[in-house]
Scaffold this active site. Structure first.
Site, short mmCIF file in Angstrom:
data_model
loop_
_atom_site.label_atom_id
_atom_site.label_comp_id
_atom_site.label_asym_id
_atom_site.label_seq_id
_atom_site.Cartn_x
_atom_site.Cartn_y
_atom_site.Cartn_z
N GLY A 101 36.98 39.73 43.61
CA GLY A 101 37.96 39.77 42.53
C GLY A 101 37.23 39.67 41.21
O GLY A 101 36.97 40.66 40.51
N ARG A 102 36.82 38.44 40.89
CA ARG A 102 36.14 38.15 39.63
C ARG A 102 35.01 39.14 39.33
O ARG A 102 34.93 39.68 38.23
CB ARG A 102 35.57 36.73 39.71
CG ARG A 102 34.88 36.28 38.42
CD ARG A 102 34.09 34.98 38.65
NE ARG A 102 34.89 33.99 39.35
CZ ARG A 102 35.73 33.15 38.76
NH1 ARG A 102 35.86 33.16 37.45
NH2 ARG A 102 36.43 32.29 39.47
N CYS A 148 48.95 23.99 20.03
CA CYS A 148 49.05 22.57 19.71
C CYS A 148 48.55 21.73 20.87
O CYS A 148 49.31 21.01 21.51
CB CYS A 148 50.48 22.23 19.36
SG CYS A 148 51.06 23.19 17.98
N TYR A 183 40.69 36.66 35.42
CA TYR A 183 41.49 35.44 35.27
C TYR A 183 41.74 35.07 33.81
O TYR A 183 41.84 33.90 33.46
CB TYR A 183 40.85 34.27 36.04
CG TYR A 183 40.61 34.61 37.50
CD1 TYR A 183 41.68 34.80 38.36
CD2 TYR A 183 39.32 34.80 38.00
CE1 TYR A 183 41.47 35.14 39.69
CE2 TYR A 183 39.10 35.14 39.32
CZ TYR A 183 40.18 35.30 40.17
OH TYR A 183 39.98 35.65 41.47
C1 LIG Z 1 40.87 34.77 44.85
C2 LIG Z 1 40.58 35.36 46.15
C3 LIG Z 1 39.56 36.30 46.30
C4 LIG Z 1 38.67 36.72 45.17
O1 LIG Z 1 37.89 35.69 44.71
P1 LIG Z 1 36.84 35.97 43.50
O2 LIG Z 1 36.17 34.67 43.33
O3 LIG Z 1 37.65 36.35 42.33
O4 LIG Z 1 35.95 37.05 43.96
C5 LIG Z 1 39.37 36.85 47.55
N1 LIG Z 1 40.15 36.50 48.59
C6 LIG Z 1 41.13 35.60 48.48
C7 LIG Z 1 41.95 35.27 49.65
C8 LIG Z 1 41.38 35.00 47.28
O5 LIG Z 1 42.36 34.10 47.18
#
Ligand SMILES: *Cc1c(COP(=O)(O)O)cnc(C)c1O
Length: 429
Positions: A286-287, A355, A384
């Site tokens: 993801g990240r 604030c 994120y």
């Molecule tokens: C968040 C998540 C990912 C991705 O994680 P990253 O650290 O953003 O690569 C993959 N699988 C599951 C099940 C997640 O919850």
């Protein structure tokens, strides 16, 4: 090069950040399509292009939008969604349902109904209760769906507590106690409403060491072996999650190969020894797919110097567009995007307009001397950031612009004040 300096200005994928700020307003999220494509290519080279029967599922929660779904579709990736809203976004983008996988520790009945109705590729189940709910829905709709179990591998990945997920005391996954996991596996194998494909784990996020993945894999492979012995059942899919770390400040990022290669070696060897066919292997980044592909542009407002203590530079966004520093002390680097030719020798704290005393984006960072009206860019905000944005203090959520080779387009319009109160009313009771 995605980031370049021309004269005094920072360019991002061929676009002047100063011109972007002027054209679209600030705060502004900017994503480089070329940077996203570069990530895709790096992953493809060392994983799906190198090993048969492997897939990449982008974890959409890092940045979920129609545009991102379109790019992922074109790149041949799968997508991992964690809510009805993300699923809906993918479907609205025309993303192929069979390439969608659904994760989450408390999927709602209506979310599961939506997923089964659309005929998504996989549901990754977090417990027996969820299996039963899926069975009821499938029975009702006369459908059958592919499922995996997410296990809690009992690995502590030594990142921040909020972003480790694999250790035993976690809300995610099925614990590996024999009286919990085997009845669950048996129930899935024997269910007429699901195809039990295999095992999933996700050990944490922002990792720079492959040992968590390898430890969790070890546990998973034992479970595969036990499943074969106990139920004479061949597991056909393993999902090793995501969590690959990126560079926010001075972290040394590891190539995907560093994580993927030893995992594949271990899996291949294990199944060779067992005389079983190697299952499909899936990763879920993801990240790492979007973090470095995104920056956020702000305009500098008031500047306050407390003699001998600290200098505060306020920007026109803050924790509402990037909660990560306030939420888990995440650190970022930033630049004055219109003063790239000046030395970054002024130590300042960049704070938002909310604030909250904790509304700080960068504590004691080094910048060129900032003045009101300067464009301040915070780097590596692609993951994120937008996806965790809020309307706190009734600040509108900024727009998102995609840039590529000097071209730009708004892919998410910024919220207006009207948008924020659109659903409000008062009823005298
Ligand atoms: C968040 C998540 C990912 C991705 O994680 P990253 O650290 O953003 O690569 C993959 N699988 C599951 C099940 C997640 O919850």
């Amino acid at each position: 090069m995605i980031t370049e300096i021309k004269g005094n200005v920072m360019y991002f994928d061929g676009c002047s950040t100063v011109e972007l700020a002027e054209k679209y307003g600030t705060p502004l999220y900017v994503y480089s399509e070329n940077a996203i494509l570069k990530e895709c290519n790096e992953i493809k080279e060392c994983f799906p292009d190198k090993y048969e029967n492997t897939r990449v599922a982008y974890a959409t929660k890092a940045f979920c939008s129609i545009a991102m779904c379109k790019i992922m579709e074109r790149e041949g990736f799968c997508m991992d969604v964690v809510s009805g809203g993300e699923l809906f976004t993918a479907i609205k983008a025309g993303f192929p349902a069979e390439r969608i996988e659904f994760n989450g520790n408390n999927k709602l009945r209506e979310e599961l109904e939506l997923a089964i109705e659309y005929g998504i590729g996989r549901i990754i189940i977090d417990g027996l209760q969820e299996l039963h709910m899926i069975e009821e829905i499938c029975k009702q709709k006369n459908k059958k769906i592919n499922v995996l179990y997410r296990i809690t591998p009992g690995v502590d990945s030594h990142t921040h507590n909020y972003i480790t997920t694999g250790k035993k005391d976690s809300k995610f996954g099925i614990p590996l106690d024999a009286d919990v996991i085997y009845p669950a596996v048996e129930a899935a194998i024997n269910s007429p409403f699901v195809n039990f494909k295999g095992i999933h784990f996700h050990v944490g996020s922002q990792l720079f060491d492959n040992c968590s993945h390898l430890l969790a894999l070890e546990t998973t492979l034992q479970l595969v072996k036990k499943t074969k012995e106990k139920f004479d059942y061949d597991i056909t899919e393993l999902n090793i999650g995501g969590g690959f770390g990126v560079t926010y400040t001075d972290e040394q990022r590891k190539p995907y190969e560093y994580f993927v290669k030893p995992v594949m070696e271990k899996i291949t060897e294990f199944f060779n020894q067992l005389g079983m066919e190697r299952p499909a292997v899936v990763i879920e980044p993801g990240r790492s797919m979007v973090a470095e592909a995104g920056i956020t542009l702000y305009k500098v407002g008031s500047i306050k110097e407390i003699k001998g203590i600290r200098k505060y530079v306020s920007i026109d966004g803050g924790m509402t567009d990037n909660i990560r520093p306030a939420l888990y002390q995440a650190e970022y680097k930033g630049v004055i995007a219109n003063k790239m030719d000046m030395p970054a020798d002024d130590v300042v704290t960049v704070c938002g307009k909310c604030c909250e005393t904790g509304d700080v984006l960068i504590k004691d960072g080094k910048f060129a001397r900032a003045e009101q009206g300067d464009i301040l860019a915070v780097l590596t905000t692609g993951a994120y950031g937008y996806s965790m944005a809020s309307n706190y203090n009734k600040n509108p959520i900024p727009g998102v612009v995609l840039v590529k080779d000097g071209k730009s387009a708004e892919i998410i319009k910024k919220q207006s004040y009207e948008d924020m109160i659109e659903r409000e009313c008062y009823v005298e009771l």
